[in-house]
Design an enzyme around this catalytic site. Structure first.
Site, short mmCIF file in Angstrom:
data_model
loop_
_atom_site.label_atom_id
_atom_site.label_comp_id
_atom_site.label_asym_id
_atom_site.label_seq_id
_atom_site.Cartn_x
_atom_site.Cartn_y
_atom_site.Cartn_z
N GLY A 1 0.81 -1.22 0.00
CA GLY A 1 0.00 0.00 0.00
C GLY A 1 0.84 1.26 0.00
O GLY A 1 1.92 1.32 -0.58
N SER A 2 0.34 2.26 0.73
CA SER A 2 0.96 3.59 0.69
C SER A 2 2.39 3.62 1.21
O SER A 2 3.10 4.60 0.99
CB SER A 2 0.13 4.58 1.50
OG SER A 2 -1.15 4.65 0.95
N THR A 3 2.81 2.56 1.94
CA THR A 3 4.19 2.56 2.43
C THR A 3 5.17 2.45 1.27
O THR A 3 6.37 2.60 1.46
CB THR A 3 4.43 1.40 3.42
OG1 THR A 3 4.00 0.19 2.81
CG2 THR A 3 3.71 1.61 4.73
#
Lengths: 88, 574
Positions: B296-298
């Site tokens: 995801g956004s990581t």
């Protein structure tokens, strides 16, 4: 003839000495074996004790245990930022 | 002449007598032996067999201790202690039937069951009755019992049980490694069996040592990279978070930046390696290493780093994310809300999908793929833990426009928690990629420069803004230290698409940001439906673990105002 007798006598003495030596060495090996068994048993007992102490040590130094003692028994607190100073 | 012949005859006769005499004696002797043998076979067989049992030459195996597992400071994580197993020769036990009851009582076992077991294997020479008793207790059990003997064995103890269970793994009853480090370094820790030849009496006691055939050699000690103090702190924080959010599972992994050593690695649910009987297969998984998820956004910091290293954007470039959504090949990419024009720091701070997608679309698929690959995605991390997942990053040739765009915010690919942590050490370690390790490293590994020093530092500064007001992870802040990190809230995929109500909350970060020492990644799988954002679920766990870790490791705070520090210094000098 007498020469033969002397040789036989000499050999007989040698055999006798060797027989005594065998008995002696056998006895010695038994003694040493008893010793080594005693030492092995000691080592065994020490190993058992050592692992028991290791387990005890890790139980007593268990972080959860220390934390519980520190917080409850000794009423200790974590020092947070404004209360500690940094020395450079 | 004749006299000489007569003499010779006389002599021959004399010899003849001797021959006959010797022959008769020999025949008599053999005859005696045969008769004696027949007698022994026929009449005294049972008596002699018993006498033989009393003194027999046996080859006894001698065992030695398996090597311990210790943490980086020498704390014991797994240790083998001597125990005794009770074994019996059923024939000898059953010869005096009342012994069964005595044994049953001393071992606290059911008499009927022992009786049945002994009857069923009545002809065996070796039957275990009970294994792994404490030596003193075992001595009491076999006292005065004919046909019950002890065998020295070793039992593995894990003093910290479930706190570090996923790292150590466990052994089977014969002390052979089955899982985790026990399995991976089985050869290293394994002891070499020895043997000796002895004469035993009927009580199983050694009467005489004949010879030592092979000396038993104890196994070697395995020193891990784990710091038990940090492991405990991480375990405690993660467990309480998983319980609080009623999550399905969770993982956290703490890595030392300069060496790639794993200082702590915890998972929920965990298991107790001391208790093989109660283990559930699902709990045995070291999820931080074996389970894959979409990061995801990581992933956004890596998309940004790739763009900066390829000079597509500058640190102060502006990107328009209005109107808060973007259509790529008929698929919509959405932001939480319309953020308008953002600089690159703003895209990370607000975690804008549209902004990140625009960045990677300006970059070519090939460049992004190369960058991700070089940060270690889709590759093993080097820990060599059994069952490690390599993650999934398909080749860029298969990417269409939308696939490229989704890679910017970490969908359409997968990674393990350990892999994500390794990639974050690249940002923390000024662009150097290291192999992760569960063993203590004596020398700092070389590492490979996969990101320029400048980009790594720039991205780090950008990630500091995520924790500051206006960022998505203000709960990751730690007083006295600068923190850099990124949140992720990942919709879980299922067959045919993504779920709408099941998430993984992630936070990956490092501290102190001005010169990172530690990287920590926390995931909480399927937290409750009300609070599920990475910034709300995983970030507080990060702050809790990281704060304690920095304190325990005595890391110098980097966020105390200069003025204050100089006053203290002046005061210290006088």
């Amino acid at each position: 003839m007498s020469q033969r007798f002397i040789l036989a006598g000499f050999l007989f003495v040698l055999v006798f000495i060797s027989a005594i030596a065998v008995v002696y060495v056998k006895q010695q090996s038994r003694d040493l074996y008893t010793q080594i068994r005693v030492l092995q048993k000691q080592q065994d007992a020490l190993t058992i004790n050592w692992s028991r102490l290791q387990l005890q040590h890790s139980t007593l130094t268990n972080a959860a245990y220390i934390e519980a003692v520190a917080r409850k028994k000794l009423s200790m607190q974590t020092v947070s930022h404004p209360r500690y100073v940094v020395l450079q | 002449m004749s006299r000489r012949v007569a003499d010779k005859e006389h002599v021959n006769q004399h010899y003849m007598m001797r021959h006959v005499f010797v022959l008769v004696v020999i025949v008599l002797m053999f005859g005696g032996l045969v008769v004696r043998a027949a007698y022994l076979q026929a009449y005294e067989q049972s008596f002699l067999a018993e006498q033989g049992d009393q003194r027999q030459i046996r080859q006894i195996k001698t065992l030695s201790q398996r090597g311990s597992i210790i943490d980086r400071n020498g704390e014991v994580l797994a240790v083998s202690t001597p125990v005794d197993s009770v074994w019996v020769i059923p024939r000898q036990i059953l010869a005096e039937p009342e012994q069964v009851a005595v044994l049953a009582k001393r071992l606290a076992l059911d008499e009927q069951k022992i009786q049945y077991k002994l009857q069923r294997r009545a002809t065996s020479q070796f039957v275990y009755l009970k294994r792994h008793l404490e030596p003193e207790h075992a001595q009491r059990v076999v006292r005065d019992i004919k046909g019950a003997y002890l065998q020295r064995e070793y039992r593995r103890f894990y003093p910290d049980s479930e706190i570090v269970g996923h790292v150590t793994g466990f052994t089977n009853i014969d002390d052979e490694g089955l899982e985790g480090l026990e399995y991976l370094f089985d050869d290293w820790m394994e002891s070499k069996k020895g043997s000796r030849m002895v004469v035993q009496n009927r009580m199983g006691e050694v009467v005489e040592e004949v010879k030592s055939l092979q000396q038993a050699i104890p196994g070697k000690v395995l020193q891990t990279s784990i710091d038990m103090r940090l492991q405990y702190l991480a375990y405690r924080s993660l467990k309480s978070a998983v319980q609080q959010h009623k999550a399905v599972s969770g993982s956290a992994i703490l890595v030392k930046v300069k060496t790639g050593e794993i200082l702590a690695m915890v998972n929920q649910p965990s298991y107790n390696p001391n208790d093989r009987a109660s283990m559930k297969p699902a709990h045995l998984r070291n999820r931080a290493i074996t389970d894959m998820f979409e990061p995801g956004s990581t992933m956004k910091p890596f998309a940004v780093a790739a763009a900066l290293d390829n000079k597509i954007f500058h640190a102060d470039s502006w990107i328009d994310t209005a109107p808060g959504w973007l259509s790529v090949s008929g698929n919509a990419i959405k932001d939480f809300k319309n953020y308008g024009r953002l600089d690159i720091t703003g895209i990370l701070r607000k975690s804008s999908n549209v902004g990140a997608a625009k960045i990677v679309m300006a970059l070519k698929s090939e460049k992004l793929w190369q960058a991700y690959k070089s940060y270690g995605f889709g590759d093993l991390t080097g820990v060599e833990y059994p069952g490690e997942a390599a993650g999934y990053l398909s080749h860029y040739a298969q990417w269409r426009n939308f696939d490229l765009a989704t890679k910017a915010y970490g969908y359409g690919m997968s990674s393990s928690v350990a892999q994500l942590a390794r990639a974050y050490t690249v940002i923390a370690n000024d662009g150097k990629l290291l192999d992760l390790s569960l063993l203590k490293q004596d020398v700092e590994p070389e590492g490979r420069q996969v990101m320029t020093v400048k980009t790594a530092q720039t991205v780090r500064t950008m990630l500091e803004s995520v924790i500051k007001p206006g960022g998505t992870a203000q709960k990751a802040a730690i007083r006295g230290y600068k923190v850099a990190g990124k949140t992720g809230t990942v919709k879980k995929s299922q067959r045919g698409g993504y779920t709408e109500d099941r998430y993984i909350a992630v936070f990956a970060g490092m501290a102190p940001a001005s010169n990172p020492e530690l990287v920590l990644v926390v995931t909480v799988n399927e937290p409750g439906k009300d609070v599920y954002y990475g910034g709300a679920v995983a970030a507080p766990v990060f702050a809790d673990i990281m704060q304690n870790a920095l304190r325990v490791l005595n890391v110098m705070p980097d966020d105390i105002s200069v003025q204050q520090a100089s006053i203290i210094q002046a005061g210290a000098d006088t």
